[in-house]
Write a protein that holds these residues in place. Structure first.
Motif, PDB file in Angstrom:
ATOM      1  N   ALA A   1       0.815  -1.213   0.000  1.00 26.52           N
ATOM      2  CA  ALA A   1       0.000   0.000   0.000  1.00 26.52           C
ATOM      3  C   ALA A   1       0.847   1.259   0.000  1.00 26.52           C
ATOM      4  CB  ALA A   1      -0.930   0.002   1.219  1.00 26.52           C
ATOM      5  N   ASP A   2       2.069   1.201   0.500  1.00 23.91           N
ATOM      6  CA  ASP A   2       2.931   2.381   0.530  1.00 23.91           C
ATOM      7  C   ASP A   2       3.590   2.631  -0.818  1.00 23.91           C
ATOM      8  OD1 ASP A   2       2.354   2.846   3.172  1.00 23.91           O
ATOM      9  OD2 ASP A   2       4.075   1.716   3.919  1.00 23.91           O
ATOM     10  N   ALA A   3       4.036   1.591  -1.461  1.00 26.84           N
ATOM     11  CA  ALA A   3       4.692   1.694  -2.771  1.00 26.84           C
ATOM     12  C   ALA A   3       4.244   0.506  -3.598  1.00 26.84           C
ATOM     13  CB  ALA A   3       6.212   1.719  -2.621  1.00 26.84           C
ATOM     14  N   GLY A   4       3.157   0.686  -4.331  1.00 25.42           N
ATOM     15  CA  GLY A   4       2.563  -0.428  -5.063  1.00 25.42           C
ATOM     16  C   GLY A   4       2.401  -0.146  -6.535  1.00 25.42           C
ATOM     17  N   PHE A   5       2.276  -1.232  -7.296  1.00 33.22           N
ATOM     18  CA  PHE A   5       2.066  -1.159  -8.744  1.00 33.22           C
ATOM     19  C   PHE A   5       0.629  -1.573  -9.041  1.00 33.22           C
ATOM     20  CE2 PHE A   5       6.556  -1.589  -8.095  1.00 33.22           C
ATOM     21  CZ  PHE A   5       7.134  -0.777  -9.062  1.00 33.22           C
ATOM     22  N   TYR A   6      -0.059  -0.762  -9.834  1.00 35.79           N
ATOM     23  CA  TYR A   6      -1.480  -0.947 -10.087  1.00 35.79           C
ATOM     24  C   TYR A   6      -1.744  -1.010 -11.590  1.00 35.79           C
ATOM     25  CZ  TYR A   6      -2.004   0.500  -5.222  1.00 35.79           C
ATOM     26  OH  TYR A   6      -1.909   0.587  -3.848  1.00 35.79           O
ATOM     27  N   ARG A   7      -2.788  -1.757 -11.949  1.00 31.25           N
ATOM     28  CA  ARG A   7      -3.289  -1.799 -13.314  1.00 31.25           C
ATOM     29  C   ARG A   7      -4.790  -1.563 -13.293  1.00 31.25           C
ATOM     30  NH1 ARG A   7      -0.399  -7.063 -16.251  1.00 31.25           N
ATOM     31  NH2 ARG A   7       1.781  -6.343 -16.021  1.00 31.25           N
ATOM     32  N   ALA A   8      -5.304  -1.151 -14.446  1.00 28.47           N
ATOM     33  CA  ALA A   8      -6.753  -1.035 -14.570  1.00 28.47           C
ATOM     34  C   ALA A   8      -7.385  -2.415 -14.467  1.00 28.47           C
ATOM     35  CB  ALA A   8      -7.116  -0.371 -15.894  1.00 28.47           C
TER      36      ALA A   8
END
Length: 795
Positions: free
Chosen positions: A54-61
């Motif tokens: 949650a502090d440093a994350g990778f996200y996709r649609a």
């Protein structure tokens, strides 16, 4: 039902008037800048976390991969704003500035430093002297923390009055209570940050061993100072003559001296380049420093009849201030002999700002603790605080810091001309703001050097007063230049007037309104005074008795009151020169305003934020902008600065790009970085290409709206000069494109890239009624074109 991996309970509204299309067989990793832009704003869709935390994350649609390429967002804002602990980092802001100052070395990067040159030897000596002087500055900052801790403990225990009897138990409690301050700072600097990366590269990140020994060295220095100061300020002649006191003094001096020797050796021996290694003297410094504190506490407990000496603490603060001025002066002279002359002076300025902020925090603490322990009213204490010499130093720091901020604001606001016409869609206004931001570092350097000169004037003035006690001229000059409630404080109103004049540039009518307003307020004050209403009584010292001693004040405070309100040669001379019956109102008024602005308002704001606003994540994101800008740098100059997010974000980017290349070997991977995100992406790309040159075939770099070639290259040339920028482009030719706008105040061209540095349009899309500036680069057609060019590049 919430999707697995999503950390956002509700969607924020997202404006996406122009949708960026990621080319086929391409993965675009978007990295935001400061302020913690949420992933849904980066993606324009509902985000799902696919890696990181949650502090440093990778996200996709949520529908990524169903058609075309893949857009992925790296959200690292939680590193500086997610935890409520980050609110406490505000107490470490001065140390953060001092740590940043250490990295502002005006030298070329390593490849150019190795080039042959006839003047190589003098540059090397200048660099050595500069680095040593800046290390001494960090040691003085740590010593200042120790001295302030002793004063705070003495104030809490009611020991700051000169005639206060000192019970043995309270003396020991003062030493032990003061020791909790550096121990707490040592622990606070570790809280909220991720473990240091242990990778070994030619950059300064990931040096965990060096950081650990440096932190222990500073802890040992602080404890040694507390032991020495805690013993010295409670020492009296009778106790010093006893055999037990002599033995105790020798033991404390030996242990504290050894801790200082170990600590200084470890600090001066810390290296920011080469293999990561701990200095062997760091651990012993902390152990021996703790032993010195215990010895000082035991010795204080055995003492009888001693009394606290506020004057001793004042002398110590003055010695520390003089030491910082000398060290910064040496560093400034050395930097002017180093290769990158245009970058000389910035480190001195940032360190000076850190020290003035430290003394502002120290002043707020002193006013609060000593005023609460005084038997006089709060107003009486603020008007004539005691001990006078200590608060003279505090007031001087507040006045100089306020004047420096006013000067910077005047110069920057004058270039931006906020009252002038903004032009069509605000283009002219945005261009002026860009020019103002570009010149801001130069103005900050001027103001900082002025503050350093003012600190030197204070040192010289105090030396005059001490060295020539019988010289009337020396005492007169000393009072004029060191007591801001006499003359120096009145000059502050000139900085206020300068700010008003600069803010009214381009609008003469506004300047006339400001002049009429000032004249009207002055006339109203004159009329009220003629009518018998003293509207400035809050800024005056109580003149009852015309210089008679005031109960509860020491002799020095009463002397200062005589200068301010009674009859003295200095008072008579100034009255005769000015023709005014009360010449101190302007100086006293601005001094009290400066004390309020520089001391009390920041202190109250910090406490309010820590106690209440820190519970609101949006508020933490706002303050997190400060940490985004200052906490990028490793703590290898002052270890008590807040933990750097770069130690976590850069390795996370490396790992993710490596994993994407492994999982999608046939895809092109574009690292797309905006603003401060490019400052993270640049070292990550350098590391990946240095570890495995084969990465160059798949990796691309797209940067936009960044300060890499402007402020960062000017402030940190040894890490961001043209040689390093070109080296990355040479390692992957044609794979780096940079975008900038002429209306972006923070985005500038990178000249080292040549034609790969492209200007983006600032024309807004339909539905937007303002010019495009720093954000929304995806709205410019050049962004989509650059992304397509990188995806299609075959080498």
């Amino acid at each position: 039902m919430a999707r697995r991996g999503c950390t956002f309970a509700r969607m924020e509204p997202v404006e996406e008037l122009v949708r960026v299309r990621v080319p086929d067989r391409t993965i675009e990793v978007r990295v935001h800048g400061v302020s913690g832009t949420p992933p849904q704003a980066l993606l324009g869709a509902f985000p799902v976390r696919v890696a990181g935390d949650a502090d440093a994350g990778f996200y996709r649609a949520h529908d990524a991969g169903t058609s075309g390429g893949i857009a992925e967002a790296f959200s690292w804002g939680g590193l500086t704003s997610r935890s409520r602990i980050t609110a406490l980092w505000l107490f470490l802001a001065p140390l953060s500035l001092i740590n940043v100052a250490g990295w502002m070395t005006p030298a070329h990067s390593l490849p150019e430093r190795g080039a042959p040159g006839a003047d190589r030897a003098p540059r090397s000596r200048a660099s050595t002297v500069r680095d040593a002087a800046m290390r001494v500055v960090t040691l003085v900052a740590t010593a200042l923390i120790g001295a302030v801790a002793v004063q705070a403990a003495a104030s809490v225990l009611g020991l700051m009055t000169a005639d206060a009897p000192l019970a043995p138990g309270r003396a020991a409690a003062m030493v032990l209570l003061a020791a909790l301050v550096p121990a707490g700072l040592h622990a606070l600097a570790k809280v909220g940050g991720a473990p240091d990366d242990r990778d070994r590269h030619d950059d300064p990140w990931g040096r965990a061993l060096a950081l650990r020994s440096l932190a222990l060295a500073h802890l040992g220095v602080a404890l040694a100072v507390i032991a020495l100061v805690g013993w010295a300020v409670t020492l009296d002649g009778a106790a010093a003559a006893s055999p037990g006191a002599v033995v105790a003094a020798i033991l404390v001096a030996v242990l504290a001296g050894a801790a200082l020797a170990f600590g200084v050796a470890a600090v001066l021996g810390t290296r920011v380049a080469g293999p990561d290694a701990a200095h062997p003297a760091g651990g012993p410094a902390a152990v021996v420093g703790a032993a010195a504190v215990v010895a000082a506490a035991v010795a204080a407990a055995l003492r009888e009849g001693a009394s606290a000496a506020a004057t001793g603490l004042t002398v110590i603060h003055f010695v520390l201030a003089a030491s910082a001025v000398i060290a910064l002066g040496v560093a400034s002279g050395a930097e002017r002999r180093m290769p990158v002359r245009e970058s000389a002076g910035f480190s001195v300025v940032f360190a000076a700002l850190g020290f003035f902020m430290s003394y502002s925090a120290f002043g707020a603490l002193s006013y609060a603790l000593l005023a609460s322990g005084s038997d006089r009213s709060v107003r009486a204490f603020v008007e004539a605080p005691a001990p006078a010499a200590m608060f003279r130093l505090v007031d001087f720091a507040a006045v100089v810091l306020t004047c420096g901020v006013l000067f910077i604001a005047a110069r920057v606001v004058g270039e931006a001309r906020p009252l002038a016409h903004p032009g069509d869609l605000g283009v002219d206004g945005a261009t002026r703001v860009r020019r103002a931001v570009e010149l801001a570092p130069v103005e900050v350097r001027r103001a900082g050097l002025g503050m350093l000169i003012a600190a030197g004037v204070l040192v010289v003035g105090e030396l005059l007063r001490v060295s020539l006690p019988g010289g009337q001229w020396a005492q007169t000059v000393g009072r004029l230049v060191t007591e801001p409630r006499l003359v120096i404080g009145a000059a502050g109103w000139l900085f206020v007037a300068y700010l008003v004049v600069r803010a009214c540039r381009g609008r003469r009518a506004a300047l006339m309104v400001a002049a009429v307003t000032v004249a009207g307020v002055g006339s109203l004050g004159w009329l009220l005074q003629r009518a018998g209403f003293d509207v400035l009584s809050w800024a005056r010292v109580d003149r009852a008795g015309q210089g008679a001693p005031v109960d509860g004040l020491d002799s020095e405070s009463n002397a200062s009151q005589t200068v301010l309100g009674g009859s003295s040669p200095l008072d008579s001379e100034v009255i005769a020169a000015t023709g005014l019956g009360d010449p101190w109102v302007a100086a006293s008024g601005f001094t009290l305003v400066a004390v309020t602005v520089a001391l009390f308002i920041p202190a109250v704001s910090v406490l309010w934020f820590v106690l209440s606003a820190s519970g609101n994540r949006e508020s933490r994101r706002g303050v997190g902008v400060l940490w985004d800008l200052t906490n990028f740098w490793p703590r290898l100059h002052h270890p008590w600065a807040p933990p750097p997010y770069s130690e976590t974000a850069i390795p996370a980017l490396e790992r993710r790009l490596t994993d994407l290349r492994t999982d999608h070997p046939s895809h092109c991977i574009v690292l797309s970085c905006h603003s401060q995100g490019a400052v993270l992406g640049f070292p990550a790309m350098r590391r990946l290409l240095a570890d495995d040159p084969a990465h160059a075939s798949a990796l691309r770099f797209l940067s936009y709206g960044t300060l890499l070639s402007a402020h960062y290259q000017r402030l940190f040339p040894h890490l961001f000069d043209d040689a390093r920028l070109r080296a990355l482009d040479d390692a992957a030719p044609g794979r780096w494109i940079h975008l900038f706008r002429e209306t972006d105040p923070l985005g500038h061209s990178i000249l080292a890239l040549g034609s790969a540095s492209r200007q983006a349009s600032h024309t807004p899309p339909r539905g937007v009624e303002h010019v495009l500036t720093h954000s929304s680069y995806g709205y410019s057609p050049e962004y989509q074109r650059a992304l397509d060019d990188l995806a299609a590049w075959k080498g």
